[in-house]
Scaffold this motif. Structure first.
Motif, short mmCIF file in Angstrom:
data_model
loop_
_atom_site.label_atom_id
_atom_site.label_comp_id
_atom_site.label_asym_id
_atom_site.label_seq_id
_atom_site.Cartn_x
_atom_site.Cartn_y
_atom_site.Cartn_z
N MET A 1 69.14 23.01 32.04
CA MET A 1 68.15 23.23 30.97
C MET A 1 68.81 23.84 29.75
O MET A 1 69.53 24.84 29.84
CB MET A 1 67.09 24.23 31.48
N SER A 2 68.54 23.24 28.62
CA SER A 2 69.06 23.87 27.41
C SER A 2 68.20 25.10 27.11
O SER A 2 67.04 25.16 27.53
CB SER A 2 69.02 22.89 26.24
N VAL A 3 68.78 26.06 26.42
CA VAL A 3 67.99 27.21 25.97
C VAL A 3 67.91 27.17 24.45
O VAL A 3 68.70 26.49 23.80
CB VAL A 3 68.59 28.56 26.45
N LYS A 4 66.94 27.90 23.93
CA LYS A 4 66.75 27.89 22.48
C LYS A 4 67.59 28.97 21.83
O LYS A 4 67.41 30.16 22.08
CB LYS A 4 65.28 28.11 22.14
N GLN A 5 68.48 28.51 20.98
CA GLN A 5 69.26 29.44 20.17
C GLN A 5 68.52 29.58 18.85
O GLN A 5 67.93 28.62 18.36
CB GLN A 5 70.65 28.85 19.94
N VAL A 6 68.55 30.77 18.26
CA VAL A 6 67.95 30.95 16.94
C VAL A 6 69.07 30.84 15.90
O VAL A 6 70.07 31.55 15.98
CB VAL A 6 67.23 32.32 16.84
N SER A 7 68.92 29.90 14.96
CA SER A 7 69.89 29.73 13.89
C SER A 7 69.25 30.21 12.59
O SER A 7 68.13 29.85 12.29
CB SER A 7 70.27 28.27 13.71
N VAL A 8 69.97 31.04 11.86
CA VAL A 8 69.40 31.66 10.65
C VAL A 8 70.32 31.42 9.45
O VAL A 8 71.53 31.62 9.54
CB VAL A 8 69.22 33.19 10.84
N PHE A 9 69.71 31.01 8.33
CA PHE A 9 70.47 30.83 7.10
C PHE A 9 70.76 32.19 6.47
O PHE A 9 69.88 33.04 6.37
CB PHE A 9 69.67 29.98 6.10
N LEU A 10 72.01 32.39 6.06
CA LEU A 10 72.37 33.64 5.39
C LEU A 10 72.98 33.34 4.04
O LEU A 10 73.90 32.54 3.92
CB LEU A 10 73.42 34.42 6.20
N GLU A 11 72.41 33.97 3.03
CA GLU A 11 72.97 33.86 1.70
C GLU A 11 74.30 34.61 1.70
O GLU A 11 74.43 35.62 2.38
CB GLU A 11 71.98 34.55 0.76
N ASN A 12 75.25 34.10 0.94
CA ASN A 12 76.56 34.74 0.93
C ASN A 12 76.62 35.89 -0.05
O ASN A 12 77.03 35.75 -1.18
CB ASN A 12 77.62 33.68 0.57
N LYS A 13 76.12 37.06 0.40
CA LYS A 13 76.32 38.26 -0.41
C LYS A 13 76.26 39.49 0.48
O LYS A 13 75.66 39.45 1.56
CB LYS A 13 75.32 38.33 -1.57
N PRO A 14 76.89 40.58 0.04
CA PRO A 14 76.99 41.75 0.90
C PRO A 14 75.62 42.26 1.33
O PRO A 14 74.68 42.27 0.53
CB PRO A 14 77.70 42.78 0.03
N GLY A 15 75.51 42.65 2.58
CA GLY A 15 74.27 43.27 3.04
C GLY A 15 73.30 42.32 3.70
O GLY A 15 72.32 42.76 4.32
N THR A 16 73.55 41.00 3.58
CA THR A 16 72.57 40.04 4.11
C THR A 16 72.49 40.12 5.63
O THR A 16 71.40 40.12 6.21
CB THR A 16 72.94 38.60 3.70
N LEU A 17 73.66 40.19 6.29
CA LEU A 17 73.66 40.24 7.75
C LEU A 17 73.00 41.53 8.23
O LEU A 17 72.26 41.55 9.20
CB LEU A 17 75.10 40.13 8.28
N ASN A 18 73.26 42.59 7.48
CA ASN A 18 72.68 43.87 7.85
C ASN A 18 71.15 43.85 7.69
O ASN A 18 70.41 44.46 8.44
CB ASN A 18 73.30 44.98 6.98
N LYS A 19 70.68 43.11 6.68
CA LYS A 19 69.24 42.97 6.48
C LYS A 19 68.61 42.29 7.71
O LYS A 19 67.56 42.68 8.19
CB LYS A 19 68.98 42.16 5.20
N LEU A 20 69.34 41.30 8.21
CA LEU A 20 68.87 40.59 9.40
C LEU A 20 68.83 41.52 10.61
O LEU A 20 67.85 41.60 11.34
CB LEU A 20 69.79 39.39 9.67
#
Lengths: 141, 433
Positions: A1-20
């Motif tokens: 069974m495949s599982v659902k991965q969540v894929s998220v678009f991230l803008e390329n600027k500092p702090g975006t990953l941290n916001k997520l």
């Protein structure tokens, strides 16, 4: 069974990953595995979480674009050579890997694959004795 | 059968319109001369006195007013009646940076609402209709303007104001709204959201939409009409002159009829100020003929369009203006090429994207750079890096062929482009010249 991965678009600027991660933290969502694909202009975060529906909902509310992607997760023993054995079967079945990432547990390691045509690939690999984890099994890990 | 809110006015013969305009104009110039010191000074500086204005044909002698005048005279300098006679202010959302405060007497508001009522009737509205006003209410003229017009027509009015898309959709569906009033970008967004929720055009009770307050293209009109199953009507206006309803579209959808009994329109060469003949493209200039509190004479709108008196099959005799091609101050010159934001919008819509974009112009080593930020949407996003890059390339190629110069597309987070009361800030020019 495949599982659902969540894929998220991230803008390329500092702090975006941290916001997520802040959004996830505020909603008490634990990230089980994470991989970050980057280009010079944008990034894609791919992750396994417990409640994928809750995760995409809270992310969409926080103005992230999040979608599901089916991925296959296989367990291997955490020792030299086991990934090689697994991938030999992929090669023999001509399964194309688009990307992969991994996380290690106490005794086992977990390999996450995005393959082309996941349904057909999964069936071919089952014939080789490879069974991918279900969401429930993954939650127990 | 075509219906009118004020048939005798809307279908008046040209001579009658001229007669009204002449009479109101002379009265208005005297009102301004007597009560607005700022403008009287401008007239005197231009060597014009009240005696020089004998008919509306003398309008060319009057000086122009610009946004700079509004700023200089802020807040009361252009007010023409005592404050005790005013009942409301409205204020612009500052598309071009400066806030404008406009005053209204009760008569001014009634006149304005009659204008929007004409627009609602032209879009097929009667007292049987349910009008959902999803323009922002408050300082922005969109909500109050259409709300007032809807009351005058006798429609059931749903004052949802902007935002809270789920609630908007709930009211449209539960109360069977038939006419939607909002910005075109919000209409497109509502349409996309309803589509995602599984509503097809036949499920949606709306029959018409009245959309304005920002530039939109014909492609965008077709998209909105298709997804919502409606006929989409353009409406034009500006706070300085009253608000939405200065002009509006009829069923023909070929230009907007200007409410000429209240607003006198001229088109000028934006560089020389020379009045251009009918049919020539230039900057639109309005004179408010009967507004009492804030009566602007020869106000330069910066909107580029053309006027036509060509007969319209709807029966209305009032002059029509084309959809503004862009504000004269929206037009960018990048590497010597004229670029209008509406062109960029067209490329996005043609490729199936929402028109959520921002143009950023810069200058590096004496060469202009053109960056277009496009908000990522669930439709555009895939888990595949190569696929996203390929889609981006299609947009860049499209812009290159539309504009004739290269534009760099950057994908940004959803809703990250600054919005001001529902209007997106479309252009940022960082060039220091």
């Amino acid at each position: 069974m495949s599982v659902k991965q969540v894929s998220v678009f991230l803008e390329n600027k500092p702090g975006t990953l941290n916001k997520l991660t802040k959004v996830l933290a505020d909603h008490d969502i634990n990230i089980r595995a994470l991989s970050l694909a980057d280009t010079s202009e944008f990034g894609i975060v791919r992750m396994l979480v417990g409640d994928v529906f809750k995760t995409t909902n809270v992310l969409n509310e926080a103005n992230f674009v999040a979608i599901f992607t089916p991925v296959l997760v296989y367990t291997i023993s955490d020792e030299a050579g086991s990934l090689d054995q697994l991938l030999q079967k992929f090669t023999e079945e001509n399964v194309n890997i688009e990307y992969m990432y991994a996380f290690a547990g106490k005794k086992k390691a977990y390999m996450i694959f995005k393959v082309s045509d996941p349904k057909a690939s999964e069936i071919k690999l089952i014939a080789r004795g490879l069974r991918s984890l279900t969401q429930e099994e993954l939650d127990e890990v | 059968m075509e219906r009118y809110f004020q048939e005798e006015i809307e279908r008046a013969p040209l001579e009658k319109i001229r007669e009204w305009q002449n009479e109101k104009f002379l009265r208005q110039v005297k009102h301004v001369w007597d009560n607005v010191g700022y403008y009287r000074n401008k007239m005197q500086e231009a060597g014009v006195s009240l005696d020089d204005i004998k008919s509306i044909d003398d309008i060319g002698k009057l000086p122009f007013l610009t946004k700079a005048d509004l700023k200089a005279a802020y807040p009361y300098g252009l007010l023409a009646v005592p404050l005790k006679d005013c009942v409301r202010i409205q204020s612009t959302s500052g598309t071009t940076g400066k806030r404008v405060v406009a005053f209204y007497t009760q008569e001014d508001i009634d006149m304005w609402e009659e204008c929007t009522a004409r627009a609602i009737v032209a879009a097929g509205g009667t007292n049987e209709d349910v009008v959902q006003v999803s323009y922002g209410y408050g300082l922005f003229t969109g909500g109050p303007g259409l709300d007032g017009g809807s009351h005058k027509v006798g429609c059931l009015t749903i004052p949802t104001s902007s935002g809270n898309t789920e609630r908007q959709i709930m009211f449209i569906m539960d109360l069977s709204a038939t006419i939607l009033c909002c910005t075109p970008s919000y209409a497109a967004y509502l349409g996309e959201t309803m589509k995602e929720m599984g509503y097809g055009p036949d499920d949606i009770p709306l029959k018409a939409g009245i959309f304005g307050a920002e530039a939109w293209s014909e492609e965008m009109r077709r998209d909105i009409e298709k997804v919502l199953g409606i006929k989409a009507f353009d409406i034009y206006g500006l706070t300085e002159i009253s608000g939405p309803g200065v002009s509006f579209e009829c069923n023909e959808q070929r230009g907007m009829h200007i409410n000429e009994d209240h607003f006198y329109a001229e088109v000028i060469d934006p560089d020389t100020g020379e009045v251009l003949p009918e049919g020539a493209q230039g900057e639109l200039v309005f004179t408010s003929l009967d507004k009492k509190a804030f009566p602007l004479l020869r106000y330069r709108t910066r909107d580029i369009c053309t006027l036509t008196r060509e007969k319209c099959s709807c029966g209305r005799t009032h002059i029509r203006m084309t959809k503004p091609r862009g504000r004269s101050d929206d037009m960018l010159i990048v590497r010597g090429v004229n670029v209008f934001p509406s062109q960029i919008e067209t490329v996005l819509l043609n490729n199936g994207y929402a028109a959520n974009y921002q143009i950023i112009v810069g200058r590096v080593n004496n060469t202009d750079t053109l960056d277009v930020h496009v908000e990522m949407t669930a439709d555009m996003f895939t888990d595949n890096v190569g696929e996203i890059q390929a889609r981006k390339k299609v947009l860049e190629d499209g812009m290159r062929s539309m504009l004739g110069i290269k534009a760099k597309v950057t994908l940004v987070a959803p809703k990250s482009i600054t919005r001001s009361e529902g209007k997106a800030v479309r252009v940022i020019d960082n060039r220091k010249i």
